[in-house]
Design an enzyme around this catalytic site. Structure first.
Site, mmCIF file in Angstrom:
data_model
loop_
_atom_site.group_PDB
_atom_site.id
_atom_site.type_symbol
_atom_site.label_atom_id
_atom_site.label_comp_id
_atom_site.label_asym_id
_atom_site.label_seq_id
_atom_site.Cartn_x
_atom_site.Cartn_y
_atom_site.Cartn_z
ATOM 1 N N ARG A 283 -11.719 15.386 7.470
ATOM 2 C CA ARG A 283 -12.636 15.864 6.152
ATOM 3 C C ARG A 283 -14.054 16.185 6.737
ATOM 4 N NH1 ARG A 283 -11.070 10.476 3.432
ATOM 5 N NH2 ARG A 283 -9.009 10.847 2.939
ATOM 6 N N ARG B 290 -2.375 -2.018 -3.541
ATOM 7 C CA ARG B 290 -3.588 -1.167 -3.334
ATOM 8 C C ARG B 290 -3.767 0.007 -4.193
ATOM 9 N NH1 ARG B 290 -5.308 3.058 1.074
ATOM 10 N NH2 ARG B 290 -7.177 3.215 0.478
ATOM 11 N N ASN C 71 0.893 -1.222 0.264
ATOM 12 C CA ASN C 71 0.009 0.083 0.041
ATOM 13 C C ASN C 71 0.587 1.176 -0.008
ATOM 14 O OD1 ASN C 71 -1.805 1.891 0.652
ATOM 15 N ND2 ASN C 71 -2.740 1.143 2.612
ATOM 16 N N GLU D 137 -8.157 -5.260 5.108
ATOM 17 C CA GLU D 137 -8.176 -4.861 3.806
ATOM 18 C C GLU D 137 -6.916 -5.737 3.179
ATOM 19 O OE1 GLU D 137 -8.885 -0.776 5.111
ATOM 20 O OE2 GLU D 137 -9.284 -0.562 3.107
ATOM 21 N N HIS E 296 -12.796 2.918 -0.052
ATOM 22 C CA HIS E 296 -12.731 1.805 0.743
ATOM 23 C C HIS E 296 -13.344 0.460 0.392
ATOM 24 C CE1 HIS E 296 -12.895 5.174 4.137
ATOM 25 N NE2 HIS E 296 -11.680 4.780 3.779
#
Ligand code: AMP
Length: 403
Positions: A244, A94, A10, A387, A183
Site C-alpha cells: 500500500r 477479529r 480471524n 493479537e 491494528h
C-alpha cells in the site's frame, strides 16, 4: 469443570486463521490456517501445540467458510480439543471495522451482527468476511458466547482534532468519513507491554507504537489511550507498507482517472496491492529488500529510503502530538525482525533523545527488550505483538464479567 479455553477466529475473504488458547496461563493449545477457500487448491494446516504435536495438512477443495470451520472443528476434535468440549468458554472473532459504534469488545447478538453489517460500506473487503466467520461459528455452537474484538476500538479515544479530515462536515458525516485507524488490538497490546517493560503503569507512559508488518501503522498512545494513529477511513493511509502507498496527495487519484484513464477499481488495486514497497522495487518482503541492498541494488535502496523517510516523519509528528515521549516500540514482522529498519528510523534523532545501541539492536528473540543505550532519555524497544492472545484475553475477560 470451569471453561477456560477461547478459540480465536480471524476470518478473511478466502481464509480462516485460528488459535485455541487456555486462559489460565495464556498458553496455546492449537493453531492453524485454512487458505484458498472456494478454490480447488484449498489447504488446511493444523498444528496441535500440546505434547509437541506435529502439523497436519489437508489439501482438498473447501467450498466455503462453513466447510472450513467444520474441517477446523474436526482437526481440533482429533486432538481432543473439539468445539463441543465443556472447557471451551467462548469464541473471539477479529472484526476489522467497528466504526464509532464499538469502542470495546462486545458479546455478539443479532443487533451486533446488524451493526457490523451496517458498517460494510466503510469496510467492504473485511467486514463481510468477518460476518461470514461469525455466522458460521454461531451455527456450529449456537449456545456458546461469541465476542467481537474490533481492530478500530482502541482508536476510538482519538480526539476529534485527530479523527476528522478537513473536508466539508456534512459530506463527511453523511458518509461516515473520518479516521478510524486499524491494528488497534496490536497497538493496545504493545503499548501496554511496553509500559510493563519499563516497570510502569500504562497510565504513566506515553508511547509511540510502530506496527510494521506487511500492513503498517503508527500510533501515539498517551497514558494508555490512543490520541492519534496513521491509518484512516481505511488501512490505506499513513506509512509506506508492503503493497500500500500510504499517504499521498489525493489529487493523484483524479489525475489517474482524468489523464491515466484508469477506473476506480483499477486505482483501488494500484494503491492497495501494487504500491508501497512492491510498487517501488518489486518486492514487499523486507528480507529480500535488504538482501538486494547488500548486493548494491539501487532500486531496493530507494524503496528502503522512502519507507524510512515516511516512518521518521511519523515518529517526529507523534513526538509533537504527545509532547513527552517515554518510549518508541517496534513491533510486527518488520519491526520485530529488521534491525536495519529500527536503526535507520531513529538515526539522527538524538536531539529528541532517541538512539539505538548497535549491539542490543542486533539481539534476536521473542521477549520484549530495550534496544536504546543505557540511560537514554527515551526508551526504544522491540515488543513482539500477540493479537491472538489479546483477542482471547479481551474475550475471556468479557465472558467472565458476564457470567
Ligand atoms: P506481518 O504482517 O507482521 O506478518 O509481517 C510480515 C512482513 O515482515 C514480511 O512481509 C517481511 O517484510 C517482514 N519480515 C518477516 N521476517 C523478517 C525478517 N527476519 N527480517 C526482515 N523482515 C522480516
Amino acid at each position: 469443570m470451569t471453561a477456560t479455553r477461547v478459540l480465536v477466529l480471524n476470518s478473511g475473504s478466502s481464509s480462516v486463521k485460528y488459535q485455541l488458547l487456555d486462559m489460565r496461563d495464556g498458553s496455546r493449545l492449537a493453531m492453524g490456517l485454512v487458505e484458498r477457500i472456494g478454490e480447488e487448491t484449498s489447504r488446511l494446516k493444523h498444528t496441535p501445540l500440546t505434547d509437541g504435536g506435529t502439523s497436519r495438512e489437508r489439501t482438498e477443495p473447501i467450498a466455503d467458510h462453513e466447510a472450513a470451520l467444520k474441517a477446523v472443528a474436526e482437526e481440533l476434535a482429533e486432538d481432543g480439543l473439539g468445539l463441543d468440549s465443556p472447557q471451551l468458554a467462548a469464541i473471539g472473532h477479529r472484526v476489522v471495522h467497528g466504526g464509532q459504534s464499538f469502542t470495546r469488545p462486545t458479546v455478539i447478538d443479532s443487533a451486533v451482527l446488524a451493526e457490523i453489517e451496517r458498517l460494510i460500506p466503510v469496510a467492504p473487503l473485511h467486514n463481510p468476511a468477518n460476518l461470514t466467520g461469525i455466522r458460521t461459528a454461531r451455527a456450529l455452537r449456537p449456545d456458546l458466547p461469541q465476542v467481537a474484538v474490533f481492530d478500530t476500538a482502541f482508536h476510538t479515544t482519538m480526539p476529534e482534532s485527530a479523527a476528522r479530515y478537513a473536508i466539508d462536515v456534512e459530506t463527511a458525516d453523511a458518509h461516515r468519513i473520518r479516521r478510524y485507524g486499524f491494528h488497534g488490538t496490536s497497538h493496545a497490546y504493545v503499548s501496554r507491554a511496553t509500559a510493563e517493560l519499563l516497570g510502569k503503569d500504562p497510565s504513566e507512559v506515553n508511547v509511540i507504537v510502530l506496527h510494521l508488518g506487511n500492513g503498517a501503522s503508527a500510533s501515539a498512545v498517551e497514558g494508555g489511550r490512543c490520541v492519534d494513529t496513521s491509518m484512516g477511513l481505511t488501512p490505506l493511509e499513513g506509512l509506506v507498507m508492503g503493497t500500500r502507498s500510504g499517504d499521498m496527495d489525493p489529487a493523484v487519484i483524479f489525475h489517474l482517472m482524468r489523464v491515466g484513464g484508469m477506473s476506480t477499481d483499477e486505482i483501488d488495486t494500484l494503491l492497495n496491492k501494487k504500491s508501497g514497497l512492491i510498487g517501488l522495487c518489486g518486492d514487499n518482503d523486507m528480507r529480500e529488500i535488504r538482501r538486494r541492498i547488500d548486493e548494491g541494488d539501487e532500486q531496493a535502496k530507494l524503496a528502503f529510503d522512502i519507507y524510512i523517510h515516511r516512518l521518521k516523519k511519523y515518529i517526529g509528528a507523534y513526538y509533537a502530538v504527545l509532547g513527552r515521549v517515554d518510549a518508541v516500540a517496534f513491533t510486527a514482522g518488520v519491526g520485530e525482525n529488521a534491525a536495519p529498519v529500527r536503526e535507520a528510523a531513529v538515526a539522527g534523532l538524538e536531539g529528541l533523545g532517541l538512539a539505538v545501541d548497535g549491539d542490543l539492536n542486533a539481539v534476536r528473540g521473542a521477549a520484549p527488550r530495550l534496544i536504546s543505550p543505557a540511560g537514554a532519555r527515551v526508551a526504544v524497544a522491540v515488543v513482539p505483538t500477540d493479537e491472538e492472545l489479546e483477542i482471547a484475553a479481551q474475550t475471556y475477560a468479557l465472558i467472565e464479567k458476564n457470567i
